[in-house]
Structures are given as C-alpha cells and as structure tokens.
Enzyme design. Sequence first.
Site, short mmCIF file in Angstrom:
data_model
loop_
_atom_site.label_atom_id
_atom_site.label_comp_id
_atom_site.label_asym_id
_atom_site.label_seq_id
_atom_site.Cartn_x
_atom_site.Cartn_y
_atom_site.Cartn_z
N ASN A 19 0.82 -1.21 0.00
CA ASN A 19 0.00 0.00 0.00
C ASN A 19 0.86 1.25 0.00
O ASN A 19 2.01 1.23 0.44
CB ASN A 19 -0.89 0.07 1.26
N LYS A 26 0.91 -4.03 5.30
CA LYS A 26 1.53 -4.91 6.28
C LYS A 26 2.56 -5.84 5.63
O LYS A 26 3.62 -6.10 6.20
CB LYS A 26 0.47 -5.71 7.03
N GLU A 53 -4.40 -8.79 4.67
CA GLU A 53 -4.78 -7.66 3.81
C GLU A 53 -4.88 -8.08 2.34
O GLU A 53 -5.05 -7.23 1.47
CB GLU A 53 -3.78 -6.52 3.98
N LEU A 93 1.36 -7.07 23.02
CA LEU A 93 0.64 -6.33 24.05
C LEU A 93 1.04 -4.85 24.10
O LEU A 93 0.86 -4.19 25.13
CB LEU A 93 0.89 -6.98 25.42
N GLY A 127 4.56 -5.23 26.25
CA GLY A 127 5.46 -6.27 25.75
C GLY A 127 4.75 -7.35 24.97
O GLY A 127 3.88 -7.06 24.14
N ASP A 157 5.44 7.66 16.45
CA ASP A 157 4.47 7.15 15.48
C ASP A 157 4.47 5.63 15.58
O ASP A 157 5.48 4.98 15.32
CB ASP A 157 4.87 7.59 14.07
N ALA A 205 3.74 1.24 12.25
CA ALA A 205 4.22 -0.08 11.82
C ALA A 205 4.90 -0.85 12.93
O ALA A 205 5.69 -1.76 12.67
CB ALA A 205 5.18 0.08 10.64
N ALA A 206 4.57 -0.54 14.18
CA ALA A 206 5.22 -1.22 15.29
C ALA A 206 4.97 -2.72 15.26
O ALA A 206 5.88 -3.53 15.50
CB ALA A 206 4.76 -0.63 16.62
N GLY A 207 3.73 -3.13 15.00
CA GLY A 207 3.41 -4.55 14.95
C GLY A 207 4.12 -5.26 13.81
O GLY A 207 4.59 -6.40 13.97
N ASP A 208 4.22 -4.61 12.65
CA ASP A 208 4.92 -5.20 11.52
C ASP A 208 6.40 -5.35 11.83
O ASP A 208 7.04 -6.35 11.48
CB ASP A 208 4.73 -4.34 10.27
#
Length: 309
Positions: free
Chosen positions: A11, A40, A140, A221, A225, A246, A249-252
Amino acid sequence: MSDIQVIGSLNVDMTVRLPRFHAAGETITGEDFNTYLGGKGGNQAMALSRLGASVSFIGMVGEDSNGARYIEALNLAGVDTSGIGTTTEAPTGVALIEVNKRGENRIAVVPGANALCDVDFLSEQQKKQAAPKLLMLQLEIPLYSCMQAARQAEKQGTMVMLDPAPAIPLNDIFLSRLDWITPNESELRLLTGMPIGSISDVENAAKYLLSKGAKRVVAKLGKSGCLYVDSESSLYSPAFSVNAVDTTAAGDSFNAGLAYAIINDMPLEKALRFANAVGALSTTMEGAQAAMPSLEMVEEFLANNIQQS
C-alpha cells in the site's frame, strides 16, 4: 533461495498528523502530511531487509506510479520482487492514516490491487521459488488466498507465521497450518471472543487458539510487551520504554524481528526480547518503513538496555 518469503499487501500510506483525533462530523486542521510506502506485507518485508534477512515478496500492485515506486524501493532494499505482479484492473492499494500527538493512529485501507492476489496467482509464484524457511502472511489480501498459501507452504515443509490483521474469524484448518500466530490484544479478543483484561486472560485466549490447532501464539501487548504461549509453556517478555512518535508499523516491525530471530535460531527469551526491541525502535521516528531499524541499531539498543528484562 530466500530465507523468508512474505506474501501480502503493498500500500501507499497517506499520513496526516493531527493535534487530536476528531469527532464524527468535525473538521480540524492537520499539522503535517506525508506519503509513505506501507501495507503490512511490504512493511514486514522492508523491516526484514533492514535487519539483513534474505527476503522474497509475492503480491500485486497496479500498473501506476505508486506500484512502480514500490517495486523500485523493494529492489533497492535487496528484496526479491520477482513474485510481484502488476495489473490494470485496480490501482495500487492505499491506506489513509491519522496520527495524533501521542503517536497513536487510526487507519483506513483501500485494498486495490491487493484484492486481486488470488489463489492461482499465489500458487504459481510460490511454485516458481525455492521453498523458504519461513512464510509470513497477513490478512490484507483475500483470506482464501492466505489459506491456500499456507497449505502450499505446509507441503513444502516451510514454517508459517500469520499476523492476523485486520482480524477476522479463522477456521480450524487454517489455524492448524500456523506454526506462529501473532495477534495484538484487539485481534486476540476478536479471534477468541474472550476477555483480554490481564496477562492471565491473554494466556487463556492464546490457549484457546492452541486448542483450535495453532502451534505457537505470540500475543503483542503494545506498551506491555508480549506473551508467548505453546502447548507446554508460556513466557512473558516486557516492553522497552521509548519516546513513541508514530506507532504505525510497530506490529509489523515486531513480526519482522521475531521472524529474523526464528530463522537465526535465537533462544526463545532472546527472540522475544529482540522482537520487542525492533518494534519499540520503529515507534521512535515518523512513518512506517522509514522508521524501521537496522540490525546495528537493534543490537546497540539491546546492549544499552541490558538490565531491562
């Protein structure tokens, strides 16, 4: 052969920074606007390349300037893009992202070409490439395509990691093909229908996914953590304290860190800590891919936070 194959979305992120999230019907003035590469799938591939992993990508973009820009960026990062198709039937996917002063985000995604990643296309591309050590999936692109990609990986003896975002109900057959599933709290709640108010709740919900066939669960989490759960044990790994700018994209980034640790045979405790560090560092700068840390940055960060465990 690439060590890690990513199948997923590409994307273009159109990001506006706001003083706060606005209410329905309210118009407020944004503070800044930028266009970034995201999705993602693309985020995870780019994060892996920053860490030095060998990565290939399978996905779809439109025959437009956004698609060409994305493929060029992945090529420059060292990602194998031979599995990326182009189409005139839809534009490259886009995401509309709002980020407030606390670094929190709200995201709306228009799939575009990502929705055309059908089973035939993915199967053809998977067969063209040598079997990787690990396949990374997200949600996605069409769900059935993800399910069949996992099935093909299982036949090839490839480990499968699913980031179940955006969360939708998953059947037991799909779950049984997952070596790793990495939901955040809201995704874990939707997948299980169970409360997620405490670490104990998270562990119970993770065990429910195990009962449905998943082999390992890593619950993300956020500021708390992550929690690893398998059929025999569980392990909590605390988050690192950073000044978040920001969180887009922390999870990615976390998933990329975890995948990197897995293929490099890190012990579990070290792997979770490494993934937490990659995720935390990605929140300290603006943008999705622009904020993803290098391996050197992660190693320095971990060395400077040796006592945080």
